[in-house]
Design a protein around this motif. Structure first.
Motif, PDB file in Angstrom:
ATOM      1  N   GLY A 157       0.789  -1.220   0.000  1.00  0.00           N
ATOM      2  CA  GLY A 157       0.000   0.000   0.000  1.00  0.00           C
ATOM      3  C   GLY A 157       0.819   1.266   0.000  1.00  0.00           C
ATOM      4  N   SER A 158       0.162   2.333   0.426  1.00  0.00           N
ATOM      5  CA  SER A 158       0.775   3.661   0.493  1.00  0.00           C
ATOM      6  C   SER A 158       0.688   4.165   1.917  1.00  0.00           C
ATOM      7  CB  SER A 158       0.046   4.618  -0.456  1.00  0.00           C
ATOM      8  OG  SER A 158       0.163   4.178  -1.785  1.00  0.00           O
ATOM      9  N   TYR A 159       1.285   5.330   2.135  1.00  0.00           N
ATOM     10  CA  TYR A 159       1.244   5.883   3.491  1.00  0.00           C
ATOM     11  C   TYR A 159       1.422   7.387   3.454  1.00  0.00           C
ATOM     12  CZ  TYR A 159       6.355   5.651   2.987  1.00  0.00           C
ATOM     13  OH  TYR A 159       7.640   5.780   2.526  1.00  0.00           O
ATOM     14  N   PHE A 160       0.934   8.010   4.507  1.00  0.00           N
ATOM     15  CA  PHE A 160       1.204   9.417   4.806  1.00  0.00           C
ATOM     16  C   PHE A 160       2.035   9.445   6.070  1.00  0.00           C
ATOM     17  CE2 PHE A 160      -3.365  10.419   3.269  1.00  0.00           C
ATOM     18  CZ  PHE A 160      -2.959  10.656   1.969  1.00  0.00           C
ATOM     19  N   LEU A 161       3.046  10.294   6.107  1.00  0.00           N
ATOM     20  CA  LEU A 161       3.767  10.589   7.344  1.00  0.00           C
ATOM     21  C   LEU A 161       3.422  12.018   7.735  1.00  0.00           C
ATOM     22  CD1 LEU A 161       7.338   9.195   6.529  1.00  0.00           C
ATOM     23  CD2 LEU A 161       5.410   7.990   7.599  1.00  0.00           C
ATOM     24  N   VAL A 162       3.028  12.224   8.980  1.00  0.00           N
ATOM     25  CA  VAL A 162       2.758  13.560   9.502  1.00  0.00           C
ATOM     26  C   VAL A 162       3.975  13.946  10.343  1.00  0.00           C
ATOM     27  CG1 VAL A 162       1.241  14.992  10.921  1.00  0.00           C
ATOM     28  CG2 VAL A 162       0.275  13.154   9.506  1.00  0.00           C
ATOM     29  N   ILE A 163       4.621  15.031   9.945  1.00  0.00           N
ATOM     30  CA  ILE A 163       5.931  15.411  10.477  1.00  0.00           C
ATOM     31  C   ILE A 163       5.874  16.833  11.019  1.00  0.00           C
ATOM     32  CG2 ILE A 163       8.346  15.809   9.802  1.00  0.00           C
ATOM     33  CD1 ILE A 163       7.641  13.810   7.398  1.00  0.00           C
ATOM     34  N   GLN A 164       6.569  17.065  12.129  1.00  0.00           N
ATOM     35  CA  GLN A 164       6.670  18.409  12.698  1.00  0.00           C
ATOM     36  C   GLN A 164       8.133  18.862  12.640  1.00  0.00           C
ATOM     37  OE1 GLN A 164       4.292  20.587  14.317  1.00  0.00           O
ATOM     38  NE2 GLN A 164       6.019  21.977  14.174  1.00  0.00           N
ATOM     39  N   LEU A 165       8.361  19.989  11.977  1.00  0.00           N
ATOM     40  CA  LEU A 165       9.682  20.612  11.961  1.00  0.00           C
ATOM     41  C   LEU A 165       9.581  21.827  12.877  1.00  0.00           C
ATOM     42  CD1 LEU A 165      12.549  20.533  10.754  1.00  0.00           C
ATOM     43  CD2 LEU A 165      11.704  21.975   8.898  1.00  0.00           C
ATOM     44  N   ASP A 166      10.355  21.858  13.949  1.00  0.00           N
ATOM     45  CA  ASP A 166      10.209  22.873  14.991  1.00  0.00           C
ATOM     46  C   ASP A 166      10.882  24.202  14.690  1.00  0.00           C
ATOM     47  OD1 ASP A 166       8.591  21.307  16.633  1.00  0.00           O
ATOM     48  OD2 ASP A 166      10.322  20.307  17.526  1.00  0.00           O
ATOM     49  N   ALA A 167      11.726  24.239  13.681  1.00  0.00           N
ATOM     50  CA  ALA A 167      12.400  25.495  13.330  1.00  0.00           C
ATOM     51  C   ALA A 167      12.753  25.479  11.842  1.00  0.00           C
ATOM     52  CB  ALA A 167      13.675  25.664  14.161  1.00  0.00           C
ATOM     53  N   ASP A 168      12.829  26.659  11.246  1.00  0.00           N
ATOM     54  CA  ASP A 168      13.292  26.747   9.863  1.00  0.00           C
ATOM     55  C   ASP A 168      14.663  26.087   9.768  1.00  0.00           C
ATOM     56  OD1 ASP A 168      11.052  28.341   9.620  1.00  0.00           O
ATOM     57  OD2 ASP A 168      12.132  30.146   9.063  1.00  0.00           O
ATOM     58  N   GLY A 169      14.934  25.452   8.646  1.00  0.00           N
ATOM     59  CA  GLY A 169      16.237  24.815   8.537  1.00  0.00           C
ATOM     60  C   GLY A 169      16.533  24.299   7.147  1.00  0.00           C
ATOM     61  N   GLU A 170      17.748  23.856   7.013  1.00  0.00           N
ATOM     62  CA  GLU A 170      18.256  23.331   5.757  1.00  0.00           C
ATOM     63  C   GLU A 170      18.354  21.813   5.888  1.00  0.00           C
ATOM     64  OE1 GLU A 170      21.597  25.381   3.545  1.00  0.00           O
ATOM     65  OE2 GLU A 170      22.636  23.677   4.468  1.00  0.00           O
ATOM     66  N   ILE A 171      17.831  21.122   4.909  1.00  0.00           N
ATOM     67  CA  ILE A 171      17.930  19.661   4.854  1.00  0.00           C
ATOM     68  C   ILE A 171      18.820  19.318   3.673  1.00  0.00           C
ATOM     69  CG2 ILE A 171      16.667  17.485   4.621  1.00  0.00           C
ATOM     70  CD1 ILE A 171      15.971  19.097   7.193  1.00  0.00           C
ATOM     71  N   ARG A 172      19.951  18.695   3.978  1.00  0.00           N
ATOM     72  CA  ARG A 172      20.897  18.293   2.933  1.00  0.00           C
ATOM     73  C   ARG A 172      20.781  16.790   2.720  1.00  0.00           C
ATOM     74  NH1 ARG A 172      24.931  21.434   1.281  1.00  0.00           N
ATOM     75  NH2 ARG A 172      25.125  23.475   2.263  1.00  0.00           N
ATOM     76  N   THR A 173      20.548  16.415   1.468  1.00  0.00           N
ATOM     77  CA  THR A 173      20.549  15.004   1.095  1.00  0.00           C
ATOM     78  C   THR A 173      21.834  14.749   0.319  1.00  0.00           C
ATOM     79  OG1 THR A 173      19.412  15.344  -1.010  1.00  0.00           O
ATOM     80  CG2 THR A 173      18.018  15.075   0.946  1.00  0.00           C
ATOM     81  N   LYS A 174      21.972  13.596  -0.269  1.00  0.00           N
ATOM     82  CA  LYS A 174      23.175  13.304  -1.044  1.00  0.00           C
ATOM     83  C   LYS A 174      23.373  14.285  -2.188  1.00  0.00           C
ATOM     84  CE  LYS A 174      23.095   8.365  -0.107  1.00  0.00           C
ATOM     85  NZ  LYS A 174      22.812   7.059  -0.676  1.00  0.00           N
ATOM     86  N   GLY A 175      22.278  14.678  -2.856  1.00  0.00           N
ATOM     87  CA  GLY A 175      22.445  15.513  -4.032  1.00  0.00           C
ATOM     88  C   GLY A 175      21.705  16.838  -4.027  1.00  0.00           C
ATOM     89  N   LYS A 176      20.937  17.135  -2.980  1.00  0.00           N
ATOM     90  CA  LYS A 176      20.135  18.347  -2.975  1.00  0.00           C
ATOM     91  C   LYS A 176      20.129  19.008  -1.611  1.00  0.00           C
ATOM     92  CE  LYS A 176      17.089  16.846  -6.618  1.00  0.00           C
ATOM     93  NZ  LYS A 176      15.790  16.762  -7.160  1.00  0.00           N
TER      94      LYS A 176
END
Length: 154
Positions: free
Chosen positions: A3-22
Motif C-alpha cells: 500500500g501507500s502511506y502518509f507521514l505527519v511530520i513536525q519541523l520545529d524550526a526553519d532549517g536546511e535539509i541536505r541530502t546526497k544531491g540536494k
C-alpha cells in the motif's frame, strides 16, 4: 501488506535539509510526506519511525531533524502514491523535487498551515480508501474503513 502511506511530520524550526544531491530550505511547521511500499507497508513505515538507520531516501534526511508524529497506513494492491500526492497538493504547499523520483509528480512533501489530519482523512474518505493511523507500529490511534463513505451517502 502492500500500500501507500502518509507521514505527519513536525519541523520545529526553519532549517536546511541536505541530502546526497540536494539542499532543501524548509520552514517550521507541519509536513505531510506521501510514500508507498508495495512489498511490506508495515516494515517501510516502521523504518521511518526508527531514529538510527542508514540514510537512503530524502525523507530519511528530514526525519533526522524533524519529529514523525504519526503515520497513516493505506492498504492497497494498487499503486496509489502519485494519486494521493496529487490530492494532498490541493491542501498543502509543495516542496519541489522532494522524494518523488519514481512517480510523475514533482514532490511527495507538503507544508501545511496547521495540523493536516482533517485534510488527510477527508482525502481518504473521498477516495473510498481504508486506513490505519499509528503513532508507532505498536500503537494504533485510529482507523477508517472505505465503507464509511458509502454509509454516509446512502
Amino acid at each position: 501488506m502492500r500500500g501507500s502511506y502518509f507521514l505527519v511530520i513536525q519541523l520545529d524550526a526553519d532549517g536546511e535539509i541536505r541530502t546526497k544531491g540536494k539542499v532543501f530550505q524548509l520552514r517550521e511547521g507541519h509536513y505531510v510526506y506521501v510514500g508507498s511500499a508495495m512489498n511490506s507497508l508495515e516494515k517501510r513505515v516502521g523504518r521511518h519511525f526508527k531514529r538510527d538507520k542508514k540514510l537512503h531516501w530524502h525523507i530519511d534526511y528530514l526525519l533526522r531533524k524533524a519529529r514523525l508524529l504519526r503515520a497513516y497506513l493505506i492498504p492497497s494492491e494498487e499503486r496509489l502514491e502519485e494519486r494521493l500526492s496529487l490530492e494532498v497538493s490541493k491542501y498543502g504547499e509543495p516542496v519541489k523535487d522532494f522524494g518523488a523520483g519514481d512517480v510523475r509528480v514533482n514532490t511527495n512533501l507538503y507544508l501545511f498551515e496547521g495540523e493536516p489530519d482533517d485534510a488527510l482523512t477527508e482525502i481518504l474518505k473521498r477516495l473510498g480508501l481504508r486506513w490505519i493511523k499509528v503513532k508507532s507500529l505498536d500503537e494504533i490511534i485510529g482507523s477508517g474503513e472505505k465503507n464509511e463513505v458509502r454509509a454516509r451517502k446512502g
